[in-house]
Design a protein around this motif. Structure first.
Motif, PDB file in Angstrom:
ATOM      1  N   ILE A   1       0.832  -1.204   0.000  1.00 63.24           N
ATOM      2  CA  ILE A   1       0.000   0.000   0.000  1.00 63.24           C
ATOM      3  C   ILE A   1       0.865   1.252   0.000  1.00 63.24           C
ATOM      4  O   ILE A   1       0.632   2.194  -0.772  1.00 63.24           O
ATOM      5  N   PHE A   2       1.892   1.273   0.847  1.00 62.52           N
ATOM      6  CA  PHE A   2       2.735   2.454   0.924  1.00 62.52           C
ATOM      7  C   PHE A   2       3.614   2.612  -0.307  1.00 62.52           C
ATOM      8  O   PHE A   2       3.921   3.738  -0.719  1.00 62.52           O
ATOM      9  N   ASP A   3       4.027   1.493  -0.912  1.00 62.86           N
ATOM     10  CA  ASP A   3       4.772   1.574  -2.178  1.00 62.86           C
ATOM     11  C   ASP A   3       3.912   2.223  -3.255  1.00 62.86           C
ATOM     12  O   ASP A   3       4.384   3.070  -4.024  1.00 62.86           O
ATOM     13  N   ALA A   4       2.640   1.811  -3.328  1.00 63.97           N
ATOM     14  CA  ALA A   4       1.726   2.387  -4.314  1.00 63.97           C
ATOM     15  C   ALA A   4       1.524   3.875  -4.054  1.00 63.97           C
ATOM     16  O   ALA A   4       1.479   4.691  -4.992  1.00 63.97           O
ATOM     17  N   ALA A   5       1.405   4.247  -2.774  1.00 66.23           N
ATOM     18  CA  ALA A   5       1.233   5.662  -2.432  1.00 66.23           C
ATOM     19  C   ALA A   5       2.450   6.477  -2.867  1.00 66.23           C
ATOM     20  O   ALA A   5       2.311   7.607  -3.379  1.00 66.23           O
ATOM     21  N   ASP A   6       3.652   5.927  -2.695  1.00 69.77           N
ATOM     22  CA  ASP A   6       4.870   6.636  -3.120  1.00 69.77           C
ATOM     23  C   ASP A   6       4.899   6.825  -4.630  1.00 69.77           C
ATOM     24  O   ASP A   6       5.274   7.905  -5.124  1.00 69.77           O
ATOM     25  N   ILE A   7       4.503   5.789  -5.369  1.00 67.84           N
ATOM     26  CA  ILE A   7       4.488   5.899  -6.830  1.00 67.84           C
ATOM     27  C   ILE A   7       3.446   6.924  -7.276  1.00 67.84           C
ATOM     28  O   ILE A   7       3.682   7.706  -8.209  1.00 67.84           O
ATOM     29  N   LEU A   8       2.287   6.930  -6.624  1.00 71.87           N
ATOM     30  CA  LEU A   8       1.255   7.932  -6.945  1.00 71.87           C
ATOM     31  C   LEU A   8       1.797   9.344  -6.713  1.00 71.87           C
ATOM     32  O   LEU A   8       1.553  10.257  -7.526  1.00 71.87           O
ATOM     33  N   LEU A   9       2.498   9.543  -5.617  1.00 73.75           N
ATOM     34  CA  LEU A   9       3.067  10.859  -5.316  1.00 73.75           C
ATOM     35  C   LEU A   9       4.054  11.284  -6.391  1.00 73.75           C
ATOM     36  O   LEU A   9       4.008  12.423  -6.889  1.00 73.75           O
TER      37      LEU A   9
ATOM     38  N   SER B   1      -3.030  14.036  -4.096  1.00 71.37           N
ATOM     39  CA  SER B   1      -4.213  13.897  -3.243  1.00 71.37           C
ATOM     40  C   SER B   1      -4.561  12.429  -3.020  1.00 71.37           C
ATOM     41  O   SER B   1      -4.854  12.012  -1.891  1.00 71.37           O
ATOM     42  N   MET B   2      -4.512  11.634  -4.079  1.00 68.75           N
ATOM     43  CA  MET B   2      -4.855  10.225  -3.944  1.00 68.75           C
ATOM     44  C   MET B   2      -3.768   9.479  -3.181  1.00 68.75           C
ATOM     45  O   MET B   2      -4.053   8.530  -2.446  1.00 68.75           O
ATOM     46  N   SER B   3      -2.517   9.916  -3.312  1.00 65.12           N
ATOM     47  CA  SER B   3      -1.434   9.301  -2.562  1.00 65.12           C
ATOM     48  C   SER B   3      -1.657   9.474  -1.066  1.00 65.12           C
ATOM     49  O   SER B   3      -1.559   8.513  -0.284  1.00 65.12           O
ATOM     50  N   LEU B   4      -1.969  10.691  -0.634  1.00 61.34           N
ATOM     51  CA  LEU B   4      -2.217  10.957   0.777  1.00 61.34           C
ATOM     52  C   LEU B   4      -3.456  10.218   1.262  1.00 61.34           C
ATOM     53  O   LEU B   4      -3.482   9.663   2.362  1.00 61.34           O
TER      54      LEU B   4
ATOM     55  N   ILE C   1      -3.937   7.129   4.227  1.00 60.31           N
ATOM     56  CA  ILE C   1      -4.810   7.325   5.384  1.00 60.31           C
ATOM     57  C   ILE C   1      -5.875   6.240   5.501  1.00 60.31           C
ATOM     58  O   ILE C   1      -6.125   5.710   6.581  1.00 60.31           O
ATOM     59  N   VAL C   2      -6.496   5.872   4.367  1.00 58.06           N
ATOM     60  CA  VAL C   2      -7.687   5.012   4.446  1.00 58.06           C
ATOM     61  C   VAL C   2      -7.499   3.613   3.888  1.00 58.06           C
ATOM     62  O   VAL C   2      -8.351   2.747   4.083  1.00 58.06           O
ATOM     63  N   ALA C   3      -6.392   3.358   3.193  1.00 60.11           N
ATOM     64  CA  ALA C   3      -6.294   2.100   2.442  1.00 60.11           C
ATOM     65  C   ALA C   3      -6.321   0.870   3.324  1.00 60.11           C
ATOM     66  O   ALA C   3      -6.930  -0.138   2.965  1.00 60.11           O
ATOM     67  N   GLU C   4      -5.677   0.916   4.486  1.00 57.81           N
ATOM     68  CA  GLU C   4      -5.620  -0.295   5.310  1.00 57.81           C
ATOM     69  C   GLU C   4      -7.009  -0.742   5.747  1.00 57.81           C
ATOM     70  O   GLU C   4      -7.329  -1.931   5.732  1.00 57.81           O
ATOM     71  N   SER C   5      -7.862   0.223   6.094  1.00 60.77           N
ATOM     72  CA  SER C   5      -9.228  -0.146   6.476  1.00 60.77           C
ATOM     73  C   SER C   5     -10.038  -0.577   5.266  1.00 60.77           C
ATOM     74  O   SER C   5     -10.895  -1.460   5.358  1.00 60.77           O
ATOM     75  N   LEU C   6      -9.736   0.005   4.107  1.00 60.63           N
ATOM     76  CA  LEU C   6     -10.470  -0.358   2.897  1.00 60.63           C
ATOM     77  C   LEU C   6     -10.076  -1.741   2.399  1.00 60.63           C
ATOM     78  O   LEU C   6     -10.913  -2.491   1.885  1.00 60.63           O
ATOM     79  N   LEU C   7      -8.807  -2.095   2.546  1.00 62.13           N
ATOM     80  CA  LEU C   7      -8.301  -3.308   1.917  1.00 62.13           C
ATOM     81  C   LEU C   7      -8.111  -4.471   2.877  1.00 62.13           C
ATOM     82  O   LEU C   7      -7.673  -5.535   2.461  1.00 62.13           O
ATOM     83  N   GLU C   8      -8.460  -4.282   4.150  1.00 62.10           N
ATOM     84  CA  GLU C   8      -8.145  -5.328   5.122  1.00 62.10           C
ATOM     85  C   GLU C   8      -8.897  -6.633   4.856  1.00 62.10           C
ATOM     86  O   GLU C   8      -8.477  -7.693   5.313  1.00 62.10           O
ATOM     87  N   GLN C   9      -9.995  -6.581   4.100  1.00 67.84           N
ATOM     88  CA  GLN C   9     -10.754  -7.792   3.798  1.00 67.84           C
ATOM     89  C   GLN C   9     -10.462  -8.341   2.413  1.00 67.84           C
ATOM     90  O   GLN C   9     -11.152  -9.249   1.952  1.00 67.84           O
ATOM     91  N   SER C  10      -9.474  -7.792   1.728  1.00 71.27           N
ATOM     92  CA  SER C  10      -9.195  -8.223   0.360  1.00 71.27           C
ATOM     93  C   SER C  10      -7.712  -8.503   0.193  1.00 71.27           C
ATOM     94  O   SER C  10      -6.870  -7.740   0.675  1.00 71.27           O
ATOM     95  N   HIS C  11      -7.387  -9.613  -0.473  1.00 72.93           N
ATOM     96  CA  HIS C  11      -5.992  -9.955  -0.713  1.00 72.93           C
ATOM     97  C   HIS C  11      -5.468  -9.368  -2.008  1.00 72.93           C
ATOM     98  O   HIS C  11      -4.284  -9.495  -2.320  1.00 72.93           O
ATOM     99  N   SER C  12      -6.345  -8.726  -2.797  1.00 70.99           N
ATOM    100  CA  SER C  12      -5.934  -8.097  -4.044  1.00 70.99           C
ATOM    101  C   SER C  12      -6.952  -7.020  -4.393  1.00 70.99           C
ATOM    102  O   SER C  12      -8.094  -7.055  -3.930  1.00 70.99           O
ATOM    103  N   ALA C  13      -6.523  -6.069  -5.214  1.00 70.80           N
ATOM    104  CA  ALA C  13      -7.445  -4.977  -5.544  1.00 70.80           C
ATOM    105  C   ALA C  13      -6.936  -4.197  -6.740  1.00 70.80           C
ATOM    106  O   ALA C  13      -5.751  -4.240  -7.101  1.00 70.80           O
ATOM    107  N   THR C  14      -7.866  -3.473  -7.358  1.00 71.73           N
ATOM    108  CA  THR C  14      -7.554  -2.488  -8.385  1.00 71.73           C
ATOM    109  C   THR C  14      -8.119  -1.157  -7.925  1.00 71.73           C
ATOM    110  O   THR C  14      -9.284  -1.078  -7.528  1.00 71.73           O
ATOM    111  N   VAL C  15      -7.292  -0.123  -7.945  1.00 69.29           N
ATOM    112  CA  VAL C  15      -7.706   1.203  -7.501  1.00 69.29           C
ATOM    113  C   VAL C  15      -7.733   2.141  -8.699  1.00 69.29           C
ATOM    114  O   VAL C  15      -6.793   2.176  -9.495  1.00 69.29           O
TER     115      VAL C  15
END
Length: 340
Positions: A28-36, A42-45, A49-63
């Protein structure tokens, strides 16, 4: 009995190997760094902040990441709107590109899906009528991030083309598949499914689809790994679970959408059929939307992704359902109950 024990023991091994339920924090943090670094500040920040709660029930995702100008124009989005931009599947560019118009992408906003709106003539992939900006900004195989120029509208309605009425029969299946020559590779199907979020169904295919199938081929409706793990019961349920997701005829997406509402497709589970309906142009099977058509196909089988496990309910009227136990050329069905 031996086959049943083999299936159960194989699934015990598979179940424990499927223990990862959340994306790694580092990803998650690697993706945030690349977004920055890519100008999506804005999406990086927001992701941090919210990704861990959003992704805690999923082992994979597309944002799908809106641009900074979209944040400036719309203001800080609600948590629900952010959830609407997270899809619970990894969607590589080639997979996203070949999804037909009307395909549904389940999001982390409960009960809400995005809709693919790319037409055959489009050179750019679009979702909810918003163009996806080229290749992924971030892609490590389990988490992918695409850029978009504005926020998706949760109230977007897709109206698909009207479909001609049709019905299923063995003769129509034979007509669709008269060129099947059984040269396709199940090994490739298993490999593709495992890398697309369908490892459970891939394991079923690998364990059960050996030898030749009849000339009509098969269609597999595959729920994602998370849905299977949430829904499936005891080990003795596994054979019936698999059979009710498999139709004794190969139906590509273009074949399925030509069937009229109320068409029933027989499955390899005796007394269980799949009823086709539509809602807002979306193809529905026993109340479950098809969201990833043609995940894999060759001359022997086709796999379509569905949003949930198909309901385990016997249809009341089976008189119109063709018995799949014997193919049109008289060969024994591969999924003979005696084999389990």
């Amino acid at each position: 009995m031996a086959s049943s024990l083999f299936l159960a023991s194989s699934f015990i091994i598979f179940f424990f190997s499927f223990s990862v339920t959340a994306l790694p924090r580092e990803t998650i943090f690697d993706a945030a760094d690349i977004l920055l670094d890519s100008g999506f500040v804005s999406m990086s920040l927001t992701l941090e902040i919210v990704a861990e709660s959003l992704l805690e029930q999923s082992h994979s995702a597309t944002v799908f990441a809106p641009s900074d100008s979209a944040f400036k124009k719309s203001g800080q989005p609600s948590l629900d709107l952010l959830r609407f931009h997270f899809v619970m599947l990894p969607l590589p560019q080639q997979s996203l590109r070949r999804l037909p118009a009307g395909a549904k992408l389940p999001t982390m906003l409960t009960g809400q899906s995005l809709t693919v709106t790319t037409s055959f003539s489009d050179r750019v992939t679009s979702v909810n009528n918003i163009k996806i900006n080229g290749t992924p900004i971030y892609d490590d195989g389990v988490l992918l991030v695409y850029g978009i120029d504005r926020f998706f509208d949760p109230n977007f309605q897709y109206t698909g083309p009207s479909r001609k009425p049709n019905s299923y029969s063995n003769s129509s299946c034979s007509a669709l598949n008269r060129t099947v020559n059984s040269s396709g590779s199940f090994e490739q199907a298993v490999k593709t499914l495992k890398t697309s979020g369908y490892s459970v169904m891939a394991s079923f295919l690998g364990m059960q689809l050996s030898g030749n199938i009849n000339q009509n081929g098969i269609t597999v409706f595959a729920p994602t790994d998370e849905m299977v793990m949430n829904r499936i019961g005891d080990f003795e349920d596994y054979p019936s679970f698999f059979r009710r997701h498999v139709v004794p005829c190969k139906f590509l997406w273009n074949d399925l959408v030509d069937f009229g509402d109320g068409t029933q497709l027989p499955t390899f589970l005796e007394g269980f059929s799949i009823n086709i309906t539509r809602s807002g142009g979306v193809l529905i099977l026993n109340g479950v939307p098809v969201f990833f058509p043609d995940v894999f196909f060759n001359d022997r089988l086709v796999v379509h992704g569905v949003t949930d496990v198909l309901a385990n309910a016997v249809q009341d009227d089976t008189s119109a359902v063709v018995d799949p136990a014997v193919s049109s050329d008289g060969d024994q069905n591969l999924f003979d109950p005696g084999e389990f």
